[in-house]
Motif scaffolding. Sequence first.
Motif, PDB file in Angstrom:
ATOM      1  N   ARG A 112       0.841  -1.205   0.000  1.00  0.00           N
ATOM      2  CA  ARG A 112       0.000   0.000   0.000  1.00  0.00           C
ATOM      3  C   ARG A 112       0.876   1.256   0.000  1.00  0.00           C
ATOM      4  NH1 ARG A 112      -2.779  -1.113   4.087  1.00  0.00           N
ATOM      5  NH2 ARG A 112      -4.566  -2.028   3.028  1.00  0.00           N
ATOM      6  N   GLN A 113       1.943   1.259   0.806  1.00  0.00           N
ATOM      7  CA  GLN A 113       2.843   2.412   0.847  1.00  0.00           C
ATOM      8  C   GLN A 113       3.520   2.622  -0.507  1.00  0.00           C
ATOM      9  OE1 GLN A 113       3.241   4.776   3.364  1.00  0.00           O
ATOM     10  NE2 GLN A 113       4.174   5.786   1.608  1.00  0.00           N
ATOM     11  N   ALA A 114       3.927   1.535  -1.160  1.00  0.00           N
ATOM     12  CA  ALA A 114       4.527   1.649  -2.497  1.00  0.00           C
ATOM     13  C   ALA A 114       3.513   2.251  -3.478  1.00  0.00           C
ATOM     14  CB  ALA A 114       5.011   0.291  -2.990  1.00  0.00           C
ATOM     15  N   LEU A 115       2.258   1.820  -3.394  1.00  0.00           N
ATOM     16  CA  LEU A 115       1.231   2.360  -4.286  1.00  0.00           C
ATOM     17  C   LEU A 115       1.025   3.857  -4.046  1.00  0.00           C
ATOM     18  CD1 LEU A 115      -1.402  -0.547  -4.251  1.00  0.00           C
ATOM     19  CD2 LEU A 115       0.347  -0.045  -5.987  1.00  0.00           C
ATOM     20  N   TYR A 116       1.094   4.302  -2.803  1.00  0.00           N
ATOM     21  CA  TYR A 116       1.033   5.742  -2.517  1.00  0.00           C
ATOM     22  C   TYR A 116       2.236   6.450  -3.133  1.00  0.00           C
ATOM     23  CZ  TYR A 116      -2.961   6.059   0.629  1.00  0.00           C
ATOM     24  OH  TYR A 116      -4.232   6.072   1.146  1.00  0.00           O
ATOM     25  N   ASP A 117       3.411   5.901  -2.923  1.00  0.00           N
ATOM     26  CA  ASP A 117       4.631   6.534  -3.430  1.00  0.00           C
ATOM     27  C   ASP A 117       4.649   6.608  -4.953  1.00  0.00           C
ATOM     28  OD1 ASP A 117       5.387   6.720  -0.787  1.00  0.00           O
ATOM     29  OD2 ASP A 117       6.841   5.066  -0.890  1.00  0.00           O
ATOM     30  N   ALA A 131      -7.801   8.357  -7.817  1.00  0.00           N
ATOM     31  CA  ALA A 131      -8.533   9.481  -8.401  1.00  0.00           C
ATOM     32  C   ALA A 131      -9.920   9.070  -8.884  1.00  0.00           C
ATOM     33  CB  ALA A 131      -7.734  10.068  -9.558  1.00  0.00           C
ATOM     34  N   THR A 132     -10.068   7.811  -9.257  1.00  0.00           N
ATOM     35  CA  THR A 132     -11.342   7.327  -9.794  1.00  0.00           C
ATOM     36  C   THR A 132     -11.658   5.959  -9.196  1.00  0.00           C
ATOM     37  OG1 THR A 132     -10.363   6.123 -11.643  1.00  0.00           O
ATOM     38  CG2 THR A 132     -10.850   8.467 -12.013  1.00  0.00           C
ATOM     39  N   ALA A 178     -10.114   0.406  -7.716  1.00  0.00           N
ATOM     40  CA  ALA A 178     -10.254  -1.035  -7.961  1.00  0.00           C
ATOM     41  C   ALA A 178      -8.907  -1.658  -8.330  1.00  0.00           C
ATOM     42  CB  ALA A 178     -11.276  -1.285  -9.066  1.00  0.00           C
ATOM     43  N   ALA A 179      -8.097  -0.954  -9.119  1.00  0.00           N
ATOM     44  CA  ALA A 179      -6.774  -1.478  -9.492  1.00  0.00           C
ATOM     45  C   ALA A 179      -5.893  -1.645  -8.261  1.00  0.00           C
ATOM     46  CB  ALA A 179      -6.106  -0.563 -10.518  1.00  0.00           C
ATOM     47  N   ALA A 180      -5.914  -0.658  -7.363  1.00  0.00           N
ATOM     48  CA  ALA A 180      -5.111  -0.742  -6.137  1.00  0.00           C
ATOM     49  C   ALA A 180      -5.625  -1.867  -5.240  1.00  0.00           C
ATOM     50  CB  ALA A 180      -5.133   0.589  -5.397  1.00  0.00           C
ATOM     51  N   GLU A 181      -6.929  -2.015  -5.135  1.00  0.00           N
ATOM     52  CA  GLU A 181      -7.496  -3.092  -4.317  1.00  0.00           C
ATOM     53  C   GLU A 181      -7.140  -4.458  -4.887  1.00  0.00           C
ATOM     54  OE1 GLU A 181     -11.657  -2.138  -4.012  1.00  0.00           O
ATOM     55  OE2 GLU A 181     -11.265  -0.457  -2.669  1.00  0.00           O
ATOM     56  N   ALA A 191      -1.358  -1.321 -14.675  1.00  0.00           N
ATOM     57  CA  ALA A 191      -1.505  -0.043 -13.978  1.00  0.00           C
ATOM     58  C   ALA A 191      -2.826   0.601 -14.404  1.00  0.00           C
ATOM     59  CB  ALA A 191      -0.342   0.881 -14.323  1.00  0.00           C
ATOM     60  N   PRO A 192      -3.425   1.404 -13.535  1.00  0.00           N
ATOM     61  CA  PRO A 192      -4.659   2.081 -13.935  1.00  0.00           C
ATOM     62  C   PRO A 192      -4.395   3.018 -15.102  1.00  0.00           C
ATOM     63  CG  PRO A 192      -3.961   2.777 -11.732  1.00  0.00           C
ATOM     64  CD  PRO A 192      -3.002   1.727 -12.191  1.00  0.00           C
ATOM     65  N   ALA A 193      -5.367   3.128 -15.983  1.00  0.00           N
ATOM     66  CA  ALA A 193      -5.211   3.981 -17.166  1.00  0.00           C
ATOM     67  C   ALA A 193      -5.308   5.440 -16.809  1.00  0.00           C
ATOM     68  CB  ALA A 193      -6.278   3.623 -18.177  1.00  0.00           C
TER      69      ALA A 193
END
Length: 164
Positions: free
Chosen positions: A52-57, A64-65, A70-73, A162-164
């Motif tokens: 989760r921290q890597a995804l924030y970084d 944003a959407t 959903a991609a992060a989850e 990755a999310p578009a």
Amino acid sequence: MSTTRPYPPPGDRGPEADGAASAGPPRPSGQVRRLHLVGVSGAVPRSRDFTRQALYDWGWLPAATADHRAAAEDVLLVVSELVTNACLHANGPDELRVAFAGKVLRLEVVDLGSGTPTPRNPHRAGRPGGHGMFIVERLCLDWGVVRNEGGNGKTVWAELAAPA
């Protein structure tokens, strides 16, 4: 999905990628994070927090959407499934690697287990257990297993878009 071939290096790929294998040893490019998990209690929640921290970084979060969320989850769910599988079937994970390059995020879980994870087939949604690799197969662009050099253990890898 191929469970025994080397994985391709991450790059500027999206869901349309054909998953063709590349020659040579797998080497992640781009940004890579490593979490050592040998002897760690609470490996699954620790791995999720680390990812989760890597995804924030890397700007995946805050989302944003709804598609980004959903991609992060999906990434966090796949991390949970891969690490849980190593805990249950491979005497625990040694290391989690999270690599991001281009349009692909790759998760790698290293363990010393000798087994090969496979989705339970046929998948029976109403029965407890056996859903982890089925979930990984459904959510990922590709996934597989690479035996560690020397024959001890393996790396189970999965790639997500990755999310578009």
